[in-house]
Design an enzyme around this catalytic site. Structure first.
Site, PDB file in Angstrom:
ATOM      1  N   LYS A  13       5.604   8.123  13.814  1.00 20.14           N
ATOM      2  CA  LYS A  13       4.427   7.255  13.661  1.00 20.14           C
ATOM      3  C   LYS A  13       3.112   8.002  13.845  1.00 20.14           C
ATOM      4  O   LYS A  13       2.206   7.884  13.040  1.00 20.14           O
ATOM      5  CB  LYS A  13       4.449   6.111  14.693  1.00 20.14           C
ATOM      6  CG  LYS A  13       5.535   5.102  14.480  1.00 20.14           C
ATOM      7  CD  LYS A  13       5.346   3.917  15.418  1.00 20.14           C
ATOM      8  CE  LYS A  13       5.393   4.279  16.891  1.00 20.14           C
ATOM      9  NZ  LYS A  13       6.677   4.754  17.387  1.00 20.14           N
ATOM     10  N   ARG A  88       4.232  -4.510  20.904  1.00 18.78           N
ATOM     11  CA  ARG A  88       5.662  -4.263  21.078  1.00 18.78           C
ATOM     12  C   ARG A  88       6.429  -5.557  21.323  1.00 18.78           C
ATOM     13  O   ARG A  88       7.644  -5.571  21.284  1.00 18.78           O
ATOM     14  CB  ARG A  88       5.901  -3.308  22.251  1.00 18.78           C
ATOM     15  CG  ARG A  88       5.410  -1.916  21.960  1.00 18.78           C
ATOM     16  CD  ARG A  88       6.304  -0.857  22.573  1.00 18.78           C
ATOM     17  NE  ARG A  88       5.948   0.463  22.066  1.00 18.78           N
ATOM     18  CZ  ARG A  88       5.456   1.437  22.814  1.00 18.78           C
ATOM     19  NH1 ARG A  88       5.285   1.248  24.097  1.00 18.78           N
ATOM     20  NH2 ARG A  88       5.163   2.598  22.280  1.00 18.78           N
ATOM     21  N   ARG A 122      12.609  19.063  20.186  1.00 17.70           N
ATOM     22  CA  ARG A 122      11.157  19.130  20.328  1.00 17.70           C
ATOM     23  C   ARG A 122      10.776  19.909  21.591  1.00 17.70           C
ATOM     24  O   ARG A 122      11.366  19.720  22.637  1.00 17.70           O
ATOM     25  CB  ARG A 122      10.614  17.710  20.406  1.00 17.70           C
ATOM     26  CG  ARG A 122       9.129  17.623  20.481  1.00 17.70           C
ATOM     27  CD  ARG A 122       8.680  16.273  20.041  1.00 17.70           C
ATOM     28  NE  ARG A 122       8.766  15.311  21.129  1.00 17.70           N
ATOM     29  CZ  ARG A 122       8.158  14.124  21.086  1.00 17.70           C
ATOM     30  NH1 ARG A 122       7.464  13.769  20.034  1.00 17.70           N
ATOM     31  NH2 ARG A 122       8.259  13.312  22.094  1.00 17.70           N
ATOM     32  N   ARG A 155      10.465  17.861  27.226  1.00 18.87           N
ATOM     33  CA  ARG A 155      10.149  16.723  28.088  1.00 18.87           C
ATOM     34  C   ARG A 155      11.428  16.050  28.552  1.00 18.87           C
ATOM     35  O   ARG A 155      12.379  15.937  27.793  1.00 18.87           O
ATOM     36  CB  ARG A 155       9.319  15.692  27.306  1.00 18.87           C
ATOM     37  CG  ARG A 155       7.862  16.027  27.248  1.00 18.87           C
ATOM     38  CD  ARG A 155       7.042  14.979  26.531  1.00 18.87           C
ATOM     39  NE  ARG A 155       7.744  13.692  26.360  1.00 18.87           N
ATOM     40  CZ  ARG A 155       7.213  12.632  25.777  1.00 18.87           C
ATOM     41  NH1 ARG A 155       5.992  12.679  25.316  1.00 18.87           N
ATOM     42  NH2 ARG A 155       7.894  11.522  25.640  1.00 18.87           N
ATOM     43  N   ARG A 166      16.029   4.942  25.400  1.00 15.60           N
ATOM     44  CA  ARG A 166      14.723   4.510  24.872  1.00 15.60           C
ATOM     45  C   ARG A 166      14.894   3.762  23.560  1.00 15.60           C
ATOM     46  O   ARG A 166      14.210   2.783  23.282  1.00 15.60           O
ATOM     47  CB  ARG A 166      13.805   5.724  24.644  1.00 15.60           C
ATOM     48  CG  ARG A 166      13.209   6.283  25.932  1.00 15.60           C
ATOM     49  CD  ARG A 166      12.617   7.666  25.714  1.00 15.60           C
ATOM     50  NE  ARG A 166      11.433   7.670  24.866  1.00 15.60           N
ATOM     51  CZ  ARG A 166      10.984   8.754  24.216  1.00 15.60           C
ATOM     52  NH1 ARG A 166      11.609   9.901  24.318  1.00 15.60           N
ATOM     53  NH2 ARG A 166       9.900   8.684  23.488  1.00 15.60           N
TER      54      ARG A 166
END
Ligand SMILES: [Zn+2]
Length: 217
Positions: A13, A88, A122, A155, A166
């Site tokens: 996004k 959300r 990532r 992370r 998530r």
């Protein structure tokens, strides 16, 4: 045009929104960035937000809506905006309606396996925050930032077990929202089924949807 981008974490996004901003000349508003900025500036609201996040609590909708209302009153939003990270929930969507009329909701459909592969590869620079990806955007030297020479790290949130959780939360939360915007006739779906699809290709698809919407309204 006032656009909302929906999509799971890791769907791209932010990447698409920042490219769309350049193409369409309307700002990208990320509520996550807005909240972090407010904390950094240590405004009264920022201090309040920090209290919530220090306690590990969610920032109340009212605070986000207040920030958002201020943001979209700025002149650069007169031609529209691209909103990312909000709403959300249906409650948030209803609150948003009170401050802005949304024209289009773009829903990014990306299979879980692609997101997990993408996010677990990532790396982020500890010094400057630059984002790398071992599959698509490798640093020149192993675990070293090309831009500033800082160390790259993964992370906690980007570890596969955490990503799965998530994604589950996201799907549970946003399913009703997708239905809500579908009923209003605002939702358009766009799919990315190949990990290696370059962002430009996705951005072109999104622009096509926006053009169609413009013509029909
Ligand atoms: Zn760096």
């Amino acid at each position: 045009m006032r656009i909302v981008m929906l999509g799971p974490p890791g769907a791209g996004k932010g990447t698409y929104a920042s490219r769309l901003t350049k193409r369409l000349g309307i700002p990208h508003i990320s509520t996550g960035d807005m909240v972090r900025e407010e904390i950094k500036k240590q405004t009264d609201l920022g201090k309040k937000i920090k209290e919530y996040s220090d306690r590990g609590a969610l920032v109340p909708d009212e605070i986000i809506i207040k920030l958002l209302a201020e943001r979209i009153r700025k002149p650069d939003c007169s031609g529209g905006f691209i909103l990312d990270g909000f709403p959300r929930t249906i409650r948030q969507a209803e609150a948003l309606e009170n401050i802005a009329k949304i024209d289009l909701v773009i829903n990014l459909n990306v299979p879980d396996e692609i997101i997990i592969t993408r996010l677990s590869n990532r790396l982020i620079c500890r010094e400057c925050g630059a984002i790398y990806n071992l599959l698509t955007l490798k640093p020149k030297k192993d675990r070293i930032c090309d831009k500033c020479g800082g160390t790259l790290y993964q992370r906690e949130d980007d570890k596969p077990e955490v990503i799965k959780e998530r994604l589950n939360i996201y799907r549970r939360q946003t399913e009703p929202l997708i239905e809500y915007y579908t009923k209003k006739g605002l939702l358009r779906n766009i799919s990315c089924n190949d990990l290696m699809t370059p962002p430009e290709v996705m951005v072109e698809k999104i622009i096509e949807i926006i053009e169609e919407k413009k013509e029909s309204s």
